[in-house]
Design an enzyme around this catalytic site. Structure first.
Site, PDB file in Angstrom:
ATOM      1  N   SER A 241       0.856  -1.186   0.000  1.00 47.21           N
ATOM      2  CA  SER A 241       0.000   0.000   0.000  1.00 47.21           C
ATOM      3  C   SER A 241       0.895   1.240   0.000  1.00 47.21           C
ATOM      4  CB  SER A 241      -0.947  -0.044   1.206  1.00 47.21           C
ATOM      5  OG  SER A 241      -1.791   1.086   1.233  1.00 47.21           O
ATOM      6  N   HIS A 268      -2.607  -0.973  -3.399  1.00 46.29           N
ATOM      7  CA  HIS A 268      -3.777  -0.125  -3.165  1.00 46.29           C
ATOM      8  C   HIS A 268      -3.625   1.176  -3.941  1.00 46.29           C
ATOM      9  CE1 HIS A 268      -4.476  -2.140   1.020  1.00 46.29           C
ATOM     10  NE2 HIS A 268      -4.830  -2.922   0.021  1.00 46.29           N
ATOM     11  N   ASP A 365      -4.257  -5.309   5.709  1.00 42.90           N
ATOM     12  CA  ASP A 365      -4.713  -6.058   4.540  1.00 42.90           C
ATOM     13  C   ASP A 365      -3.625  -7.050   4.146  1.00 42.90           C
ATOM     14  OD1 ASP A 365      -6.324  -6.857   2.427  1.00 42.90           O
ATOM     15  OD2 ASP A 365      -5.557  -5.315   1.068  1.00 42.90           O
TER      16      ASP A 365
END
Length: 424
Positions: A241, A268, A365
């Site tokens: 991310s 992301h 995540d």
């Protein structure tokens, strides 16, 4: 760090400056200490006001965003969040800014976009950027050149030998032979049992940084935690991310074009940015890198980046594993694409033949997916705290006891090659 976060807003548009300032000032943890209308003013005000975070527009008179960013990182490093446009050209500039040292970016709201979403993302990203230690920000010569020393030359030809990653076929075989019993790519007998002293299950290996010996030693020591007889790794699944584009660049450009495993990646990002990121990585890497499309078949030497706004899942059809793009993943997740959604299907379709790699990023995540990979006999690498822009996703994996290896960013590509080529 000290709160409230001191922020400098840089934008030539009076409307945009007012919008960003009003949003940030409404948060008690953030203080806007000033604004600048172009890059030259920004450099002067960073020096005088000493903000912790700068929000930086791309297109400005006198000095544009990229030029300003380069000057900041070379002379007075500060956490920068780019405010990007939704155009294809704007997305390409944003990807370049992330290479040059910007911590993160946020697209400017377009007509009809939710200001609530923009407000939430802007304040969250500013606070996250403020937590990034200055020592992790790009600076000086490294930032101006911003090309990590690769183990192979960028795109020397997609038939570049795997052995080039570690300098010679003998070196690659030596690393591989210390990972597991059986034969290495060079045909030598494995000696994992002889080098696994001191490793206990649940305790990740943390090597020293920077030397080939440290990398080889760490991977060899990690063999003590890995199953004694592993099937060959066929897929490398990477999740990241905040800070991910630069981390992906460093990892992918250090992998050979004929790596004998497919690669799948979740980064992301909002819609419109994963395509330009994939194209930029493809320009730089010996691997083929592209944004995934429905029906793509995984194969060695191909890296597929999940498209924004969709869930990338894997499905096996006979001997082939294909990409399936879905609106939902069948799990509760905040992200599209989601690292967990991808990793869960990697575990299902590849089991012990999977290698999960979790890089810099906020939140957790990927945790569920990494647990599934481990439960199926796969292997997990986590980026270490010292080289992560944000040590959130890797930390979650490490604290859950899922990481077989915890490595500095520059050691991850050699470890991938060692594990993939030495697992036969």
């Amino acid at each position: 760090m000290n709160w409230p976060v001191r922020v400098l807003v840089v934008d030539d548009s009076a409307f945009s400056r007012r919008l960003v300032t009003d949003i940030l000032q409404a948060d008690p943890d953030i203080q806007v200490v000033g604004y600048a209308r172009n890059g030259r003013e920004a450099l002067e005000k960073v020096a005088s006001l000493q903000p912790r975070v700068v929000t930086l527009d791309q297109e400005m008179p006198v000095m544009d965003g990229l030029t300003t960013l380069t000057a900041l990182m070379a002379g007075n490093p500060v956490a920068v969040i780019m405010l990007s446009s939704h155009t294809a050209a704007g997305a390409a500039v944003t990807i370049k800014a992330l290479e040059l040292g910007a911590v993160d970016f946020i697209p400017k709201p377009a007509p009809g976009d939710s200001l609530d979403d923009f407000t939430r993302q802007l304040t969250e990203k500013v606070k996250a950027a403020a937590r990034v230690p200055v020592t992790r920000l790009c600076r000086g010569k490294n930032c101006r050149e911003n090309t990590p020393a690769p183990f192979i030359s960028p795109r020397p030809g997609r038939e570049e030998a795997v052995a080039a990653v570690t300098g010679s076929a003998a070196a690659t075989a030596a690393i591989g032979s210390r990972l597991s019993p059986g034969r290495s790519p060079g045909g030598k007998e494995g000696v994992a049992g002889a080098v696994s002293a001191g490793s206990t299950r649940g305790e990740a290996i943390r090597p020293g940084k920077g030397t080939p010996a440290a990398i080889k030693g760490a991977v060899a020591a990690g063999a003590g935690r890995l199953p004694g007889r592993r099937p060959g790794i066929e897929v490398v699944a990477i999740g990241t991310s905040t800070g991910g584009p630069a981390a992906l660049r460093q990892v992918l450009t250090a992998l050979p074009g004929n790596l004998p495993a497919g690669i799948v990646i979740v980064q992301h990002m909002p819609a419109g940015f994963t395509g330009p990121l994939a194209r930029r990585l493809d320009e730089l890497a010996a691997l083929e890198v592209r944004e995934a499309a429905a029906g793509d078949i995984l194969r060695p030497g191909l890296a597929l980046l999940a498209p924004a706004g969709r869930q990338m899942l894997l499905e096996r059809h006979g001997d082939a594993v294909q990409v399936h793009l879905a609106a939902e993943a069948g799990i509760t997740t905040l992200f599209k694409p989601s690292v967990d959604a991808l990793f869960l299907t990697v575990a299902r379709e590849y089991g012990p033949r999977s290698l999960g790699v979790i890089l810099t990023g906020m939140g957790n995540d990927g945790l569920r997916g990494l647990r599934a990979i481990k439960e199926q006999g796969g292997t997990v690498i986590a980026q270490d705290e010292a080289t992560s822009v944000v040590y959130g996703m890797p930390r979650a994996a490490v604290e859950a006891g899922l990481a077989d290896l915890v490595l500095p960013l520059e050691d991850i590509a050699p470890a991938i090659v060692a594990l993939v080529t030495g697992a036969g």
